[in-house]
Design an enzyme around this catalytic site. Sequence first.
Site, PDB file in Angstrom:
ATOM      1  N   HIS A  31     -39.757  23.430 -52.693  1.00  0.00           N
ATOM      2  CA  HIS A  31     -40.254  22.236 -53.368  1.00  0.00           C
ATOM      3  C   HIS A  31     -40.677  22.592 -54.790  1.00  0.00           C
ATOM      4  O   HIS A  31     -41.652  23.301 -55.005  1.00  0.00           O
ATOM      5  CB  HIS A  31     -41.432  21.607 -52.607  1.00  0.00           C
ATOM      6  CG  HIS A  31     -41.930  20.378 -53.293  1.00  0.00           C
ATOM      7  ND1 HIS A  31     -41.434  19.122 -53.016  1.00  0.00           N
ATOM      8  CD2 HIS A  31     -42.840  20.212 -54.288  1.00  0.00           C
ATOM      9  CE1 HIS A  31     -42.024  18.238 -53.811  1.00  0.00           C
ATOM     10  NE2 HIS A  31     -42.889  18.877 -54.590  1.00  0.00           N
TER      11      HIS A  31
ATOM     12  N   HIS B  90     -28.343  14.930 -60.207  1.00  0.00           N
ATOM     13  CA  HIS B  90     -27.323  13.948 -59.858  1.00  0.00           C
ATOM     14  C   HIS B  90     -25.991  14.508 -60.364  1.00  0.00           C
ATOM     15  O   HIS B  90     -25.877  14.870 -61.540  1.00  0.00           O
ATOM     16  CB  HIS B  90     -27.576  12.616 -60.569  1.00  0.00           C
ATOM     17  CG  HIS B  90     -28.897  11.975 -60.251  1.00  0.00           C
ATOM     18  ND1 HIS B  90     -29.014  10.915 -59.379  1.00  0.00           N
ATOM     19  CD2 HIS B  90     -30.155  12.224 -60.693  1.00  0.00           C
ATOM     20  CE1 HIS B  90     -30.276  10.531 -59.311  1.00  0.00           C
ATOM     21  NE2 HIS B  90     -31.001  11.315 -60.100  1.00  0.00           N
TER      22      HIS B  90
ATOM     23  N   HIS C 284     -34.017  17.385 -58.467  1.00  0.00           N
ATOM     24  CA  HIS C 284     -32.665  17.093 -57.980  1.00  0.00           C
ATOM     25  C   HIS C 284     -31.760  16.855 -59.169  1.00  0.00           C
ATOM     26  O   HIS C 284     -32.169  16.299 -60.182  1.00  0.00           O
ATOM     27  CB  HIS C 284     -32.651  15.878 -57.042  1.00  0.00           C
ATOM     28  CG  HIS C 284     -33.324  14.661 -57.594  1.00  0.00           C
ATOM     29  ND1 HIS C 284     -34.701  14.516 -57.632  1.00  0.00           N
ATOM     30  CD2 HIS C 284     -32.827  13.527 -58.151  1.00  0.00           C
ATOM     31  CE1 HIS C 284     -35.008  13.362 -58.179  1.00  0.00           C
ATOM     32  NE2 HIS C 284     -33.894  12.737 -58.518  1.00  0.00           N
TER      33      HIS C 284
ATOM     34  N   ASP D 138     -25.920  10.513 -52.469  1.00  0.00           N
ATOM     35  CA  ASP D 138     -27.022   9.617 -52.814  1.00  0.00           C
ATOM     36  C   ASP D 138     -26.915   8.352 -51.957  1.00  0.00           C
ATOM     37  O   ASP D 138     -25.832   7.814 -51.755  1.00  0.00           O
ATOM     38  CB  ASP D 138     -26.967   9.257 -54.309  1.00  0.00           C
ATOM     39  CG  ASP D 138     -28.265   8.639 -54.810  1.00  0.00           C
ATOM     40  OD1 ASP D 138     -28.957   9.285 -55.621  1.00  0.00           O
ATOM     41  OD2 ASP D 138     -28.589   7.511 -54.378  1.00  0.00           O
TER      42      ASP D 138
END
Length: 118
Positions: free
Chosen positions: A44, A97, A95, A28
């Site tokens: 996507h 994390h 996404h 990140d």
Amino acid sequence: MCIFCKIINNEIPSNVILENEDFMAFHDINPKAPVHVLAIPKIHVESFNEVSPQTMKNMTKFMQDVAKEVGIDKSGYRVITNVGDNGGQEVKHLHFHIVGGAKLAWSHLSDADPMGKF
Ligand code: 5GP
Ligand code: ZN
């Protein structure tokens, strides 16, 4: 094209940790912990709301491999995906994390009063 699709296409540089035909993981740009990695599918998909169980099946293994690769699988970590407005999602490409490298806080996720605590 969204910002993460541009990263996948190498139009925007990123610090790649692990990549295969279907997924990519990179650091990140604005880390919130000593280790803060983003894992994304190369197709996507806007958010967790839209992703197929089949993609998640393979993504699970990929994220486990990412945690090992950055050396946080034994010490522990957190996997977070923000969805939509209330989730605080800024980039509209799914996404996860993966954060760790230190004890993480778990004290305050919302300014709304959950049970008269505040
Ligand atoms: P969100 O708030 O959508 O869950 O998280 C988006 C994340 O993407 C943020 O943590 C932000 O720092 C990160 N980010 C945004 N733009 C870039 C970029 O161009 N490169 C990298 N490596 N991370 C980015
Ligand atoms: Zn995209």
